[in-house]
Structure formats: structure tokens, C-alpha cells
Design a protein around this motif. Sequence first.
Motif, PDB file in Angstrom:
ATOM      1  N   SER A  40       0.853  -1.225   0.046  1.00 51.36           N
ATOM      2  CA  SER A  40       0.028   0.172   0.123  1.00 51.36           C
ATOM      3  C   SER A  40       0.879   1.228   0.005  1.00 51.36           C
ATOM      4  CB  SER A  40      -0.978   0.244   1.178  1.00 51.36           C
ATOM      5  OG  SER A  40      -1.763  -0.948   1.310  1.00 51.36           O
ATOM      6  N   VAL A  41       0.556   2.252  -0.673  1.00 48.50           N
ATOM      7  CA  VAL A  41       1.258   3.260  -0.678  1.00 48.50           C
ATOM      8  C   VAL A  41       0.233   4.495  -0.011  1.00 48.50           C
ATOM      9  CG1 VAL A  41       2.418   5.352  -2.192  1.00 48.50           C
ATOM     10  CG2 VAL A  41       2.393   2.869  -2.875  1.00 48.50           C
ATOM     11  N   ASP A  42       0.470   5.235   0.901  1.00 55.20           N
ATOM     12  CA  ASP A  42      -0.422   6.155   1.595  1.00 55.20           C
ATOM     13  C   ASP A  42      -0.357   7.402   1.018  1.00 55.20           C
ATOM     14  OD1 ASP A  42       1.796   7.710   2.641  1.00 55.20           O
ATOM     15  OD2 ASP A  42       1.886   6.591   4.544  1.00 55.20           O
ATOM     16  N   LEU A  43      -1.162   8.517   1.384  1.00 46.14           N
ATOM     17  CA  LEU A  43      -1.162   9.681   0.776  1.00 46.14           C
ATOM     18  C   LEU A  43       0.184  10.505   0.558  1.00 46.14           C
ATOM     19  CD1 LEU A  43      -4.937  10.474   1.714  1.00 46.14           C
ATOM     20  CD2 LEU A  43      -3.991   9.444  -0.715  1.00 46.14           C
ATOM     21  N   GLU A  44       0.956  10.163   1.716  1.00 46.50           N
ATOM     22  CA  GLU A  44       2.156  10.981   1.524  1.00 46.50           C
ATOM     23  C   GLU A  44       3.273  10.107   0.666  1.00 46.50           C
ATOM     24  OE1 GLU A  44       0.547  10.073   4.588  1.00 46.50           O
ATOM     25  OE2 GLU A  44      -0.370  12.024   4.272  1.00 46.50           O
ATOM     26  N   GLY A  45       2.705   9.077   0.167  1.00 42.86           N
ATOM     27  CA  GLY A  45       3.808   8.327  -0.754  1.00 42.86           C
ATOM     28  C   GLY A  45       4.804   7.129  -0.002  1.00 42.86           C
ATOM     29  N   GLU A  46       4.340   7.024   1.274  1.00 43.63           N
ATOM     30  CA  GLU A  46       4.962   6.028   2.192  1.00 43.63           C
ATOM     31  C   GLU A  46       4.533   4.782   1.757  1.00 43.63           C
ATOM     32  OE1 GLU A  46       6.058   4.983   6.700  1.00 43.63           O
ATOM     33  OE2 GLU A  46       5.876   7.152   6.066  1.00 43.63           O
ATOM     34  N   ILE A  47       5.318   3.765   1.466  1.00 43.71           N
ATOM     35  CA  ILE A  47       5.140   2.356   1.273  1.00 43.71           C
ATOM     36  C   ILE A  47       5.081   1.487   2.409  1.00 43.71           C
ATOM     37  CG2 ILE A  47       5.892   0.301  -0.174  1.00 43.71           C
ATOM     38  CD1 ILE A  47       7.320   2.254  -2.219  1.00 43.71           C
ATOM     39  N   HIS A  48       3.968   0.640   2.415  1.00 43.66           N
ATOM     40  CA  HIS A  48       3.807  -0.020   3.545  1.00 43.66           C
ATOM     41  C   HIS A  48       3.431  -1.471   2.834  1.00 43.66           C
ATOM     42  CE1 HIS A  48       2.929   3.171   6.128  1.00 43.66           C
ATOM     43  NE2 HIS A  48       2.270   3.634   5.050  1.00 43.66           N
ATOM     44  N   VAL A  49       4.385  -2.546   3.629  1.00 47.89           N
ATOM     45  CA  VAL A  49       4.201  -3.986   2.825  1.00 47.89           C
ATOM     46  C   VAL A  49       3.622  -5.040   4.153  1.00 47.89           C
ATOM     47  CG1 VAL A  49       5.433  -6.029   2.123  1.00 47.89           C
ATOM     48  CG2 VAL A  49       5.902  -3.594   1.451  1.00 47.89           C
ATOM     49  N   ASP A  50       2.385  -5.718   3.774  1.00 47.38           N
ATOM     50  CA  ASP A  50       2.051  -6.558   4.928  1.00 47.38           C
ATOM     51  C   ASP A  50       2.042  -7.889   4.190  1.00 47.38           C
ATOM     52  OD1 ASP A  50       0.879  -4.813   6.694  1.00 47.38           O
ATOM     53  OD2 ASP A  50      -0.733  -4.317   5.322  1.00 47.38           O
ATOM     54  N   THR A  51       2.396  -8.852   4.900  1.00 47.51           N
ATOM     55  CA  THR A  51       2.821 -10.240   4.404  1.00 47.51           C
ATOM     56  C   THR A  51       2.068 -11.354   5.163  1.00 47.51           C
ATOM     57  OG1 THR A  51       4.723 -10.703   5.786  1.00 47.51           O
ATOM     58  CG2 THR A  51       5.065  -9.710   3.622  1.00 47.51           C
ATOM     59  N   PRO A  52       1.749 -12.660   4.803  1.00 46.90           N
ATOM     60  CA  PRO A  52       1.359 -13.418   5.459  1.00 46.90           C
ATOM     61  C   PRO A  52       1.962 -13.766   6.725  1.00 46.90           C
ATOM     62  CG  PRO A  52       1.617 -14.454   3.460  1.00 46.90           C
ATOM     63  CD  PRO A  52       2.531 -13.088   3.453  1.00 46.90           C
ATOM     64  N   LYS A  53       1.355 -14.363   7.775  1.00 46.42           N
ATOM     65  CA  LYS A  53       1.878 -14.641   9.358  1.00 46.42           C
ATOM     66  C   LYS A  53       3.426 -15.450   8.981  1.00 46.42           C
ATOM     67  CE  LYS A  53      -2.452 -14.636  11.662  1.00 46.42           C
ATOM     68  NZ  LYS A  53      -3.489 -15.356  12.034  1.00 46.42           N
ATOM     69  N   LYS A  54       4.042 -15.100  10.068  1.00 45.17           N
ATOM     70  CA  LYS A  54       5.389 -16.018   9.914  1.00 45.17           C
ATOM     71  C   LYS A  54       5.240 -17.477   9.814  1.00 45.17           C
ATOM     72  CE  LYS A  54       8.162 -12.120  11.373  1.00 45.17           C
ATOM     73  NZ  LYS A  54       9.368 -11.682  10.980  1.00 45.17           N
ATOM     74  N   SER A  55       4.271 -17.885  10.302  1.00 48.35           N
ATOM     75  CA  SER A  55       4.002 -19.358  10.393  1.00 48.35           C
ATOM     76  C   SER A  55       3.668 -19.980   8.983  1.00 48.35           C
ATOM     77  CB  SER A  55       3.145 -19.664  11.662  1.00 48.35           C
ATOM     78  OG  SER A  55       1.753 -19.082  11.224  1.00 48.35           O
ATOM     79  N   GLU A  56       3.439 -19.083   8.334  1.00 48.26           N
ATOM     80  CA  GLU A  56       2.964 -19.623   6.924  1.00 48.26           C
ATOM     81  C   GLU A  56       4.194 -19.743   6.175  1.00 48.26           C
ATOM     82  OE1 GLU A  56      -0.307 -17.766   5.008  1.00 48.26           O
ATOM     83  OE2 GLU A  56      -1.080 -17.201   7.225  1.00 48.26           O
ATOM     84  N   LYS A  57       4.273 -20.866   5.267  1.00 46.29           N
ATOM     85  CA  LYS A  57       5.504 -21.111   4.603  1.00 46.29           C
ATOM     86  C   LYS A  57       6.062 -20.198   3.479  1.00 46.29           C
ATOM     87  CE  LYS A  57       4.044 -23.415   0.391  1.00 46.29           C
ATOM     88  NZ  LYS A  57       4.010 -24.559  -0.345  1.00 46.29           N
ATOM     89  N   THR A  58       5.130 -19.129   3.122  1.00 43.77           N
ATOM     90  CA  THR A  58       5.440 -18.288   1.966  1.00 43.77           C
ATOM     91  C   THR A  58       6.352 -17.290   2.612  1.00 43.77           C
ATOM     92  OG1 THR A  58       3.382 -17.159   2.270  1.00 43.77           O
ATOM     93  CG2 THR A  58       3.396 -18.863   0.401  1.00 43.77           C
ATOM     94  N   ALA A  59       6.019 -16.858   3.937  1.00 45.56           N
ATOM     95  CA  ALA A  59       6.794 -15.793   4.508  1.00 45.56           C
ATOM     96  C   ALA A  59       8.195 -16.061   5.059  1.00 45.56           C
ATOM     97  CB  ALA A  59       5.956 -15.325   5.708  1.00 45.56           C
ATOM     98  N   VAL A  60       8.505 -17.449   5.010  1.00 45.15           N
ATOM     99  CA  VAL A  60       9.851 -17.784   5.497  1.00 45.15           C
ATOM    100  C   VAL A  60      10.775 -18.528   4.484  1.00 45.15           C
ATOM    101  CG1 VAL A  60       9.086 -18.178   7.849  1.00 45.15           C
ATOM    102  CG2 VAL A  60       8.813 -20.079   6.302  1.00 45.15           C
ATOM    103  N   SER A  61      10.359 -18.681   3.417  1.00 48.08           N
ATOM    104  CA  SER A  61      11.252 -19.247   2.207  1.00 48.08           C
ATOM    105  C   SER A  61      12.226 -18.275   1.642  1.00 48.08           C
ATOM    106  CB  SER A  61      10.351 -19.617   1.160  1.00 48.08           C
ATOM    107  OG  SER A  61       9.827 -18.709   0.424  1.00 48.08           O
ATOM    108  N   ALA A  62      13.089 -18.904   1.114  1.00 54.37           N
ATOM    109  CA  ALA A  62      14.271 -17.807   0.505  1.00 54.37           C
ATOM    110  C   ALA A  62      13.886 -17.125  -0.739  1.00 54.37           C
ATOM    111  CB  ALA A  62      15.339 -18.839   0.103  1.00 54.37           C
ATOM    112  N   THR A  63      12.845 -17.776  -1.368  1.00 51.61           N
ATOM    113  CA  THR A  63      12.240 -17.057  -2.369  1.00 51.61           C
ATOM    114  C   THR A  63      11.375 -15.866  -2.164  1.00 51.61           C
ATOM    115  OG1 THR A  63      12.141 -19.039  -3.808  1.00 51.61           O
ATOM    116  CG2 THR A  63      10.897 -17.503  -4.664  1.00 51.61           C
TER     117      THR A  63
END
Length: 164
Positions: A40-63
Amino acid sequence: MSDLIVIGYEERSVANRAFKTVQELEKAHVVDLGGLAVVSVDLEGEIHVDTPKKSEKTAVSATAGALWGLVFGIVVLTPGLGVVGAAIGGLIGKLSQMGIDKGFREKVQSLLEPGSNAVVIMASKMNEEKFAAAMQGYGGTVLKTSLAEEDEKELVDQLAGDAG
């Protein structure tokens, strides 16, 4: 080979629902994820990134680490935005070598204007017909590029080297 897919939305709530649907599609084996995020890019142009919970496999892989390198390399770490260090310059160079061309990066950047949102997906396997059918109801602007396996590995190695 993996696909990098960026789906842009005007409303955060729609991006969040699409994000959850992608997670459900992974559980149903419609897509094999290497990385997933809502950017997400807020109205000031700052970027925010939300990922799946760390317990989920996609958040911990090297890829998944490579995905965030790609996201920030495409969206944030571009030449012309001030001083670019050697490590960042190397990452930008790697993105260009990997076939992530300037045109694709510019399209992603224009998609992520202040007040916008995107679901960013790195998928190694996908049933495109089922995926498209599930995502169709959310609309959005879809951008897609492919990455060869050797390029993904090189990027992961580059990011690991930059971290140390």
C-alpha cells in the motif's frame, strides 16, 4: 520458472480480500506461492508491505526474500531517486539482467501511486484458469512477468550477500 504478478487496486479493502483469496488458492493447490504481499502507498507516498503470518510457509522461504527484493527494487530502489549505494546499484543491475525491464518497473511504479494498493504474488506453479476465475471478481490492473529459476537463485544469493 516463477511468475511475478502485481495486481493494482484503488481500495485497500479490495486488495485485502484478494490477498486472502490468493492464500485460499494456495491451500487448494491452485497456486504454489514463493511470496505474497499487499503493498500500500499512503497519501504521503510512504510504502507499507503486509505479508502472511510468519508461521505460513510463504513468509519464511528464501524465494519470499527475493520477492521483497524485487518489490523494493522495482518500486523504490530506482536510479534517479537520490544517492544509490553500491549494494542497491547491484540489485538494480540484477533486476535488469533478469529481464525485469525498465518498462515493467515503470508500469509497477505508475500502478503504485499515493493512495493505491497492490497484491504482489510470486508463483512457481499455477492453474491459470482457476486462478483467473477466482480473482476475476476483484477487478484490478494486472501486471505480470516471468523469472527463470537461475535468475531467482542469483537474486536470492545477491540479497543474502547484501544482508551480510
